[in-house]
Design an enzyme around this catalytic site. Structure first.
Site, mmCIF file in Angstrom:
data_model
loop_
_atom_site.group_PDB
_atom_site.id
_atom_site.type_symbol
_atom_site.label_atom_id
_atom_site.label_comp_id
_atom_site.label_asym_id
_atom_site.label_seq_id
_atom_site.Cartn_x
_atom_site.Cartn_y
_atom_site.Cartn_z
ATOM 1 C CB SER A 185 7.812 75.430 96.086
ATOM 2 O OG SER A 185 8.033 76.889 95.626
ATOM 3 C CG HIS A 214 5.834 73.507 101.025
ATOM 4 N ND1 HIS A 214 7.216 72.587 100.472
ATOM 5 C CD2 HIS A 214 5.822 73.144 99.380
ATOM 6 C CE1 HIS A 214 7.844 72.187 99.964
ATOM 7 N NE2 HIS A 214 6.862 72.722 98.577
ATOM 8 C CD GLU A 232 8.992 71.781 103.958
ATOM 9 O OE1 GLU A 232 10.065 71.598 104.358
ATOM 10 O OE2 GLU A 232 8.743 72.624 102.772
ATOM 11 C CG ASN A 265 12.208 72.828 97.831
ATOM 12 O OD1 ASN A 265 11.838 71.734 97.223
ATOM 13 N ND2 ASN A 265 10.772 73.105 97.853
#
Length: 725
Positions: free
Chosen positions: A428, A449, A461, A499
């Site tokens: 991540s 991800h 992702e 993120n």
């Protein structure tokens, strides 16, 4: 008129006197304005011809119709098509021309009849369906209402309570349930639908079967007093579940008018409400999300090369923890053969046990049969070494975030996996180039991800480096689609898109709390705004260990713009770790119900003294609007950086990533769309003002400063961003 036609209908008249009208507008035979114009002409011709006794409507290639083509709204807004007068489609055509016709019509439904497709079928005098066909009115999901008479006909066919459930939840029913509800008249095998519909239509014409106008039925409607109670309850539930949305309540108004004042008044009210909802901000946002979600699979320089996805049959997953087992679950649910590798028997057993538990919860909820459970579990095999990796098509590494461990794994994979095998990591935060440093296979290394829990969260992702081959991305886009995820292709950087965009979100909340804003007030304001939960509740949910590990990555990589807070480390010292320990920012009971903890104040006070900051009278008295701005404008700022650096192909991809990865409210359109609804000038001025008072955490990036100075939209593409991809 629009410059090119979108879809058509054809009409064939058989020797039996039945005119079969077929909707042709792939992939789902949506009802574009052109299709509806054609349909009207066909009907008028059929009604005027002496050799036509009855009409059957069907859709090409096993699909009746997926509903109104919402790109039609765009045609009207751009001025390429004149807006039809209010009620033209639902009253003039579907009610007065089709339903009131002197000749009966029957809908032959295969595959799906959704939205306007089901409304067209309900305006026919009978409906014959193939088994398993999906029937529903999902319009509220798009910010619009059923506008082709659905608010009037559905309650009259299935009863008010069931109709409201179908409309408000946007959930379809299968043909078999539709039959028991009275929505369809018969369920027949696909090969027999057309003949059965022809016979039924002739039987109506010759009075052997009843000639039913759905809109005039009253036998399924409850008495007026009871209907008002049902609608009152529906309104209360809607206000509770969707407090920021107006269109579901407007839809209920149309239903009520029809029951109180009759179907004609109801149809008029529906048409009036339908023309009003398209102008709501929430509707514009939801329509933007609809198209943006479908646009994530279009990647310039990748999906426009004519590459065909390779067949992925067997996937290996390394690591059977929460993430690895969730990914394994998602894959076997879509019929992929999966090998789950762990380091020892105990961990392997635990990993397989987690997959089993994920599937068993489906069995318990009645969403999976025992037979299907066993068949799905048989696709999963366990392994303690790489020997069984010799014929896999893809590997997804899902071990802990330890760079040297990941590097070793990728070096091993290169030795055991075939040349064509895709080497994916579920990291991540770690840079993919570092992970693949010890390999010669840079072109097949890619990030896959997933978000936790991986078998539930809808986003994938796909992270590419400068060396990832387009073929690998095309393959992964295809896998994403098959496992029912929305894939978003992003570039390689710390935190990727989701993120990274949202790292200032928790940091802004900590910043405010240290300076005097009540953390529970922040959570309340953010939840009211539409997030699933506030930043403090989210920290508790993911656990303080994860929160600190993630924050550390950003502090190391972006030191100039991070806010370091000691609140969580101080709480950790007292063995608080979040929801898992029943103590975090909240206290948790046995049912995981959260309640505020007065003791939090002491940690905030201690953190304040360690950081050397003082209470700020302004921040102690922030309004909800100011809390939202100070929490989300830094997120907008980081999203602008991600966009300007070419990490995302287009701003709309960031909108979808934020909605599906972080739960940003879809009715606000996504982070960039929402920012544009406020205006770049205002956002820039606020960030600039705060950065002068509070420092670089709030400092607007160059991209935002440039767009803000001109008041230009943040989502507008930059040609130079494309050239960097």
């Amino acid at each position: 008129m629009a410059s090119r036609t979108k879809g058509k209908t054809t009409m064939e008249v058989g020797g039996d006197g039945v005119a079969v009208v077929t909707i042709i507008n792939p992939p789902v035979n949506s009802l574009s304005f052109d299709v509806l114009d054609n349909l009207k002409s066909n009907y008028e011709e059929a009604l005027s011809r002496n050799d036509v006794k009855a009409i059957v409507i069907t859709g090409e290639k096993g699909k009746f119709s997926g509903g109104f083509d919402i790109s039609g709204f765009g045609e009207v807004q751009k001025g390429t098509r004149k807006e039809p007068k209010v009620g033209y489609l639902s009253i003039d055509i579907l009610t007065d021309l089709f339903e009131a016709a002197r000749k009966p019509s029957v809908a032959a439904i295969d595959g799906l009849a959704l939205g306007g497709g089901l409304e067209l079928a309900m305006a026919c005098h009978a409906r014959i369906s193939a088994p398993g066909a999906q029937l529903g009115l999902p319009e509220l999901q798009l910010g619009v209402i059923p506008g082709f008479g659905g608010t009037q006909r559905l309650p009259r066919l299935v009863g008010l309570t069931k109709a409201l459930e179908m409309i408000l939840t946007s959930k379809p029913v299968k043909a078999e349930e539709g039959h028991s509800l009275g929505l369809v008249d018969a369920v027949v095998p696909p090969a027999e639908i057309l003949n059965a519909a022809r016979r039924w239509a002739l039987d109506i014409a010759e009075r052997r079967k009843p000639w039913v106008c759905s809109v005039l039925k009253t036998d399924k409607l409850p008495p007026l007093g009871e209907a008002r109670e049902i609608l009152k309850f529906a309104r209360e539930q809607t206000r509770k579940q969707a407090p920021n949305l107006k269109h579901p309540l407007m839809c209920l108004e149309a239903v009520e008018v029809g029951i109180v004042s009759g179907p004609r008044a109801g149809l008029e009210k529906e048409a009036q409400v339908g023309s009003q909802v398209v102008n709501l901000d929430t509707t514009k946002s939801l329509i933007h999300v609809f198209f943006s979600q479908r646009g994530t699979t279009k990647v310039p320089g990748v999906t426009d090369r004519g590459l065909v996805p390779r067949k992925i049959k067997k996937v290996a997953i390394i690591g059977g923890g929460l993430m690895g087992s969730g990914i394994a679950t998602a894959l076997i649910l879509s019929n992929y053969s999966v090998i789950l590798k762990e380091v020892n028997e105990k961990f392997l057993e635990a990993g397989i046990g987690r997959v089993k538990a994920n599937l068993q919860s489906r069995v318990k909820k009645g969403r999976m049969s025992q037979e299907k459970f066993e068949k799905t579990m048989s696709l999963l095999k366990g392994s303690l070494d790489y020997e069984s990796f010799r014929d896999v098509d893809m590997v997804i590494e899902a071990v802990i975030e330890n760079i040297s461990l990941k590097q070793q794994i990728f070096a091993d994979l290169e030795k055991y996996c075939p040349q064509h095998c895709i080497l994916a990591t579920n990291t991540s935060t770690i840079d993919l180039n570092k992970i693949g440093e010890r390999t010669k296979s840079q072109d097949r290394i890619v990030g896959a991800h997933f978000f936790s829990p991986a078998h539930v969260m809808p986003l994938l992702e796909i992270v590419r480096t400068n060396r990832t081959s387009p073929q690998v991305i095309v393959d992964l886009l295809d896998v994403g689609k098959k496992i029912k995820k929305t894939p978003v292709v992003v570039g390689n950087c710390t935190g990727f898109a989701v993120n990274r965009m949202f790292f200032p979100y928790t940091q802004a909340a900590m910043f405010l709390a240290e300076r005097g804003t009540d953390p529970y007030l922040i959570d309340r304001a953010v939840s009211k705004f539409g997030m699933p939960m506030g930043p403090f509740r989210l920290c508790d949910l993911v656990g303080f260990g994860v929160a600190i590990a993630t924050a550390t990555q950003f502090i190391e990589n972006f030191p100039e713009r991070t806010n370091k807070s000691m609140i969580i480390p101080l709480m950790q010292e007292d063995k608080r770790a979040g929801e898992a320990t029943r103590k975090g920012f909240y206290l948790y009971d046995d049912k995981r119900k959260a309640k505020p903890d007065p003791e939090i104040k002491k940690y905030i006070e201690k953190a304040r003294s360690l950081s050397g900051v003082s209470l700020d009278p302004k921040l102690e008295k922030l309004s909800e609007k100011e809390i939202i701005e100070m929490t989300f404008f830094p997120v907008v700022n980081e999203a602008c950086r991600v966009f300007a650096e070419g990490i995302a192909v287009k701003a709309a991809d960031l909108d979808i990533a934020g909605i599906m990865g972080m739960g940003f409210p879809p009715y606000r359109g996504g982070i960039m769309f929402w920012a544009d609804s406020i205006g770049s000038k205002y956002i820039h001025s606020k960030l600039d003002e705060w950065s002068k008072t509070y420092g670089d955490f709030f400092k607007p990036c160059a991209f935002l400063a440039e767009r803000g100075s001109k008041g230009a939209p943040l989502s507008a593409p930059l040609e130079q961003t494309r050239s960097r991809l």
